[in-house]
Design a protein around this motif. Structure first.
Motif, PDB file in Angstrom:
ATOM      1  N   LYS A  29     -20.220  16.315  79.538  1.00 18.17           N
ATOM      2  CA  LYS A  29     -20.326  16.500  78.086  1.00 18.17           C
ATOM      3  C   LYS A  29     -19.044  17.099  77.516  1.00 18.17           C
ATOM      4  O   LYS A  29     -18.537  16.663  76.481  1.00 18.17           O
ATOM      5  CB  LYS A  29     -21.528  17.408  77.780  1.00 18.17           C
ATOM      6  CG  LYS A  29     -21.946  17.458  76.350  1.00 18.17           C
ATOM      7  CD  LYS A  29     -23.280  18.186  76.255  1.00 18.17           C
ATOM      8  CE  LYS A  29     -23.251  19.200  75.171  1.00 18.17           C
ATOM      9  NZ  LYS A  29     -24.505  19.910  75.014  1.00 18.17           N
ATOM     10  N   ARG A  30     -18.490  18.093  78.200  1.00 23.85           N
ATOM     11  CA  ARG A  30     -17.253  18.736  77.760  1.00 23.85           C
ATOM     12  C   ARG A  30     -16.094  17.736  77.764  1.00 23.85           C
ATOM     13  O   ARG A  30     -15.310  17.671  76.820  1.00 23.85           O
ATOM     14  CB  ARG A  30     -16.930  19.920  78.657  1.00 23.85           C
ATOM     15  CG  ARG A  30     -15.682  20.664  78.228  1.00 23.85           C
ATOM     16  CD  ARG A  30     -15.324  21.779  79.177  1.00 23.85           C
ATOM     17  NE  ARG A  30     -16.355  22.798  79.153  1.00 23.85           N
ATOM     18  CZ  ARG A  30     -16.451  23.765  80.055  1.00 23.85           C
ATOM     19  NH1 ARG A  30     -15.589  23.830  81.060  1.00 23.85           N
ATOM     20  NH2 ARG A  30     -17.386  24.672  79.979  1.00 23.85           N
ATOM     21  N   TRP A  61     -16.280  14.485  77.550  1.00 25.55           N
ATOM     22  CA  TRP A  61     -16.546  13.484  76.525  1.00 25.55           C
ATOM     23  C   TRP A  61     -16.138  14.011  75.145  1.00 25.55           C
ATOM     24  O   TRP A  61     -15.526  13.305  74.369  1.00 25.55           O
ATOM     25  CB  TRP A  61     -18.027  13.106  76.554  1.00 25.55           C
ATOM     26  CG  TRP A  61     -18.383  11.984  75.638  1.00 25.55           C
ATOM     27  CD1 TRP A  61     -18.007  10.681  75.749  1.00 25.55           C
ATOM     28  CD2 TRP A  61     -19.171  12.072  74.452  1.00 25.55           C
ATOM     29  NE1 TRP A  61     -18.536   9.960  74.722  1.00 25.55           N
ATOM     30  CE2 TRP A  61     -19.253  10.797  73.903  1.00 25.55           C
ATOM     31  CE3 TRP A  61     -19.814  13.129  73.815  1.00 25.55           C
ATOM     32  CZ2 TRP A  61     -19.950  10.519  72.741  1.00 25.55           C
ATOM     33  CZ3 TRP A  61     -20.518  12.851  72.658  1.00 25.55           C
ATOM     34  CH2 TRP A  61     -20.585  11.577  72.139  1.00 25.55           C
ATOM     35  N   ARG A  62     -16.468  15.284  74.867  1.00 27.95           N
ATOM     36  CA  ARG A  62     -16.070  15.884  73.588  1.00 27.95           C
ATOM     37  C   ARG A  62     -14.555  15.962  73.430  1.00 27.95           C
ATOM     38  O   ARG A  62     -14.020  15.732  72.368  1.00 27.95           O
ATOM     39  CB  ARG A  62     -16.670  17.280  73.436  1.00 27.95           C
ATOM     40  CG  ARG A  62     -18.064  17.251  72.862  1.00 27.95           C
ATOM     41  CD  ARG A  62     -18.499  18.638  72.457  1.00 27.95           C
ATOM     42  NE  ARG A  62     -19.543  19.017  73.377  1.00 27.95           N
ATOM     43  CZ  ARG A  62     -19.792  20.234  73.802  1.00 27.95           C
ATOM     44  NH1 ARG A  62     -19.068  21.229  73.374  1.00 27.95           N
ATOM     45  NH2 ARG A  62     -20.762  20.474  74.632  1.00 27.95           N
ATOM     46  N   ARG A  63     -13.870  16.314  74.518  1.00 23.82           N
ATOM     47  CA  ARG A  63     -12.407  16.396  74.476  1.00 23.82           C
ATOM     48  C   ARG A  63     -11.787  15.033  74.200  1.00 23.82           C
ATOM     49  O   ARG A  63     -10.827  14.924  73.457  1.00 23.82           O
ATOM     50  CB  ARG A  63     -11.855  16.937  75.797  1.00 23.82           C
ATOM     51  CG  ARG A  63     -12.044  18.410  75.961  1.00 23.82           C
ATOM     52  CD  ARG A  63     -11.425  18.887  77.239  1.00 23.82           C
ATOM     53  NE  ARG A  63     -11.770  20.273  77.488  1.00 23.82           N
ATOM     54  CZ  ARG A  63     -11.591  20.877  78.641  1.00 23.82           C
ATOM     55  NH1 ARG A  63     -11.058  20.222  79.645  1.00 23.82           N
ATOM     56  NH2 ARG A  63     -11.928  22.134  78.786  1.00 23.82           N
ATOM     57  N   ARG A 107     -13.189  12.533  72.600  1.00 20.71           N
ATOM     58  CA  ARG A 107     -13.499  12.132  71.221  1.00 20.71           C
ATOM     59  C   ARG A 107     -12.599  12.876  70.235  1.00 20.71           C
ATOM     60  O   ARG A 107     -12.233  12.341  69.198  1.00 20.71           O
ATOM     61  CB  ARG A 107     -14.960  12.435  70.906  1.00 20.71           C
ATOM     62  CG  ARG A 107     -15.887  11.441  71.586  1.00 20.71           C
ATOM     63  CD  ARG A 107     -17.295  11.618  71.149  1.00 20.71           C
ATOM     64  NE  ARG A 107     -17.436  11.123  69.773  1.00 20.71           N
ATOM     65  CZ  ARG A 107     -18.428  11.452  68.972  1.00 20.71           C
ATOM     66  NH1 ARG A 107     -19.356  12.271  69.391  1.00 20.71           N
ATOM     67  NH2 ARG A 107     -18.503  10.968  67.764  1.00 20.71           N
ATOM     68  N   ALA A 108     -12.245  14.132  70.571  1.00 18.99           N
ATOM     69  CA  ALA A 108     -11.409  14.929  69.674  1.00 18.99           C
ATOM     70  C   ALA A 108      -9.941  14.487  69.742  1.00 18.99           C
ATOM     71  O   ALA A 108      -9.195  14.728  68.795  1.00 18.99           O
ATOM     72  CB  ALA A 108     -11.520  16.406  70.038  1.00 18.99           C
TER      73      ALA A 108
END
Length: 125
Positions: free
Chosen positions: A116-117, A119-121, A123-124
């Protein structure tokens, strides 16, 4: 004496390996590169629990104890405190499967957070 110390070292390594399998995913949260050590360790640990495999550290330790002229663990710290943690009395196949489920659950939750971490990175970025 050296064989006895070597057997004690095997027991300590065995315990540390078990702790790494159970909680190493938490280290992966901090240091993602550890996944290359932790994932195979988890695969081995779960295989031992679910398939009732015999860990090679156990016969190594036993052969070292025999070479040291000892049959048991009485009298030393490692034998008294660590052996019961690794080889608890009354360990049944059902308990082994339960332990395997606990290891799997802890690791799935931790790795889910790692993924999850990441994936967020991405996307950012």
């Amino acid at each position: 004496m050296y064989y006895s110390l070597a057997a004690d070292a095997v027991v300590v390594f065995h315990l540390l390996f078990i702790v790494f399998v159970m909680s190493g995913a938490l280290l992966v949260l901090r240091w993602p590169a550890l996944v290359w050590l932790h994932a195979p360790a988890v695969a081995w640990g779960m295989s031992v629990e679910f398939l009732h495999l015999y860990c090679p550290l156990t016969p190594l330790e036993n052969s070292l104890r025999i070479k040291a002229g000892a049959a048991g663990y009485a009298g030393d710290f490692v034998g008294h405190y660590l052996i019961p943690l690794i080889y608890p009395a009354g360990l049944t196949p059902s308990i082994q499967i339960g332990l395997g489920v606990v290891v799997l659950t802890v690791n799935l939750i931790a790795y889910w957070r790692v993924i999850k971490r990441l994936w967020r990175r991405r996307r950012a970025a």
